[in-house]
Scaffold this active site. Structure first.
Site, PDB file in Angstrom:
ATOM      1  N   ASP A  83       0.867  -1.187   0.000  1.00 26.16           N
ATOM      2  CA  ASP A  83       0.000   0.000   0.000  1.00 26.16           C
ATOM      3  C   ASP A  83       0.904   1.238   0.000  1.00 26.16           C
ATOM      4  O   ASP A  83       1.752   1.398   0.878  1.00 26.16           O
ATOM      5  CB  ASP A  83      -0.907  -0.037   1.238  1.00 26.16           C
ATOM      6  N   ASP A  94      -3.285   7.549  -2.921  1.00 25.80           N
ATOM      7  CA  ASP A  94      -3.263   6.376  -2.037  1.00 25.80           C
ATOM      8  C   ASP A  94      -3.674   5.190  -2.911  1.00 25.80           C
ATOM      9  O   ASP A  94      -4.769   5.187  -3.475  1.00 25.80           O
ATOM     10  CB  ASP A  94      -4.271   6.637  -0.902  1.00 25.80           C
ATOM     11  N   HIS A 154     -11.974   6.131   2.018  1.00 24.52           N
ATOM     12  CA  HIS A 154     -12.021   7.367   2.811  1.00 24.52           C
ATOM     13  C   HIS A 154     -11.833   8.591   1.932  1.00 24.52           C
ATOM     14  O   HIS A 154     -11.215   8.512   0.868  1.00 24.52           O
ATOM     15  CB  HIS A 154     -10.923   7.334   3.871  1.00 24.52           C
ATOM     16  N   HIS A 162      -7.062  10.153   6.193  1.00 27.98           N
ATOM     17  CA  HIS A 162      -8.433   9.747   6.509  1.00 27.98           C
ATOM     18  C   HIS A 162      -9.180  11.002   6.944  1.00 27.98           C
ATOM     19  O   HIS A 162      -9.101  11.422   8.091  1.00 27.98           O
ATOM     20  CB  HIS A 162      -8.452   8.663   7.584  1.00 27.98           C
ATOM     21  N   GLU A 188     -11.069   1.207  -1.446  1.00 28.57           N
ATOM     22  CA  GLU A 188     -10.144   0.108  -1.182  1.00 28.57           C
ATOM     23  C   GLU A 188     -10.813  -1.136  -0.620  1.00 28.57           C
ATOM     24  O   GLU A 188     -10.848  -1.338   0.585  1.00 28.57           O
ATOM     25  CB  GLU A 188      -8.987   0.556  -0.285  1.00 28.57           C
ATOM     26  N   GLU A 283      -6.586  -0.814  -4.322  1.00 32.68           N
ATOM     27  CA  GLU A 283      -6.979   0.557  -3.973  1.00 32.68           C
ATOM     28  C   GLU A 283      -6.608   1.552  -5.066  1.00 32.68           C
ATOM     29  O   GLU A 283      -5.535   1.456  -5.673  1.00 32.68           O
ATOM     30  CB  GLU A 283      -6.290   0.982  -2.667  1.00 32.68           C
TER      31      GLU A 283
HETATM   32 MN    MN Z   1      -3.749   2.811   1.045  1.00 36.75          MN
HETATM   33 MN    MN Z   2      -6.467   4.279   1.844  1.00 35.97          MN
END
Ligand code: MN
Ligand code: MN
Length: 298
Positions: A83, A94, A154, A162, A188, A283
């Site tokens: 990630d 992200d 998010h 977040h 995600e 994601e």
């Molecule tokens: Mn992530």
């Molecule tokens: Mn994330």
């Protein structure tokens, strides 16, 4: 640079390093080398890591990053979630990929990708968050797997990963919100097998941190350290690997411990599948508009 251009640059860097990580053969490599090389690639391309690369193996769904000189190695049966966060001027991309080399886990990995693709297709301005959750859940269940119900996507804000809005991975009942145009969101899906619990719990290991308060702790050394951390990371997460230029490792750990106890710093626990079953993740970051959704990390 406009905020949109910053999102665009962060997204392009994140997607390039993710695709390189997807293609690499990681078996026999330490998670330390994986994290350090991805973070170096981000910097070489002109971005800054928005959080330490997460390298979560098997039943660990998220929030593991390499310790300094971490000797943990990827094995051929493992499934590894990588990630990646990139920020340009505070605007964050992200994105995550799951890699595996065991044909038995390929379907688990593919289903997370499919659920993400289906979610991206419906994510337009004004789409309800629970509609996205429903699409993710039905795609996963249709293929014989189970979503992780207490992990979610998010909203993203400048320097904030977040940012308050959650995009569920299941069809939720109760309050929902509509996606706004020109607002960035991460979507995600996390997937486990049918015999998984579909829920993650906090594990004992904590190796990702972020500042939650700058209130002086009355420990002078810790306060100076807190200021140094603030200048480097603001509200974004960091790892011990990233602060060993300020102090040697034992001292850095000791001061972090003080700041965690004083609640100036939050330590993120790893998140582990309830039945210790394998978890996959995919994601993307996207910015919706009425007729088109711009996936920054495509
Ligand atoms: Mn992530
Ligand atoms: Mn994330």
């Amino acid at each position: 640079m406009t905020f949109f251009e910053s999102y665009q640059r962060a997204g392009k860097i994140a997607s390039e390093v993710r695709e390189r990580a997807r293609k690499k053969y990681h078996v026999g490599t330490t998670v330390f080398r994986i994290c350090e090389s991805i973070e170096a690639e981000i910097r070489e391309m002109g971005g800054t890591p928005a959080f330490p690369v997460n390298v979560s193996l098997n039943d660990i769904a998220a929030h593991y990053t390499a310790e300094p000189n971490d000797i943990l190695e990827v094995k051929d049966r493992d499934i590894l979630k990588i990630d990646i966060g990139v920020q340009v001027d505070g605007y964050i991309a992200d994105t995550a990929v799951t890699v595996c080399y065991d044909p038995k886990s390929e379907e688990l990995v593919r289903v997370a990708e499919m659920a993400l693709n289906e979610a991206v297709k419906v994510a337009k301005a004004d789409t309800k968050s629970n509609e996205i959750g429903a699409v993710i859940e039905s795609t996963i269940v249709k293929h014989g797997f189970k979503p992780i119900q207490n992990l979610s996507g998010h909203s993203l804000e400048r320097y904030t990963i977040h940012a308050g809005r959650s995009i569920p991975n299941i069809k939720t009942i109760g309050p929902s919100f509509s996606l706004s145009s020109n607002q960035a969101y991460a979507v995600e899906p996390f997937v486990t097998t049918r015999d998984g619990q579909g829920v993650v719990y906090e594990g004992k290991v904590r190796n990702i941190f972020s500042i939650t308060s700058r209130k002086p702790s009355k420990n002078q050394e810790a306060d100076i350290f807190l200021d140094q951390l603030w200048n480097k990371f603001k509200t974004l997460p960091f790892a011990i690997r990233w602060i060993t230029d300020l102090f040697d490792e034992p001292k850095a750990r000791e001061l972090i411990e003080v700041l965690v106890k004083k609640r100036n710093v939050h330590a993120y626990p790893i998140l582990v599948e309830g039945n210790r079953k394998l978890v996959s993740q995919a994601e993307h970051t996207l910015i919706p508009s009425t007729n088109f959704t711009y996936v920054t990390t495509l």
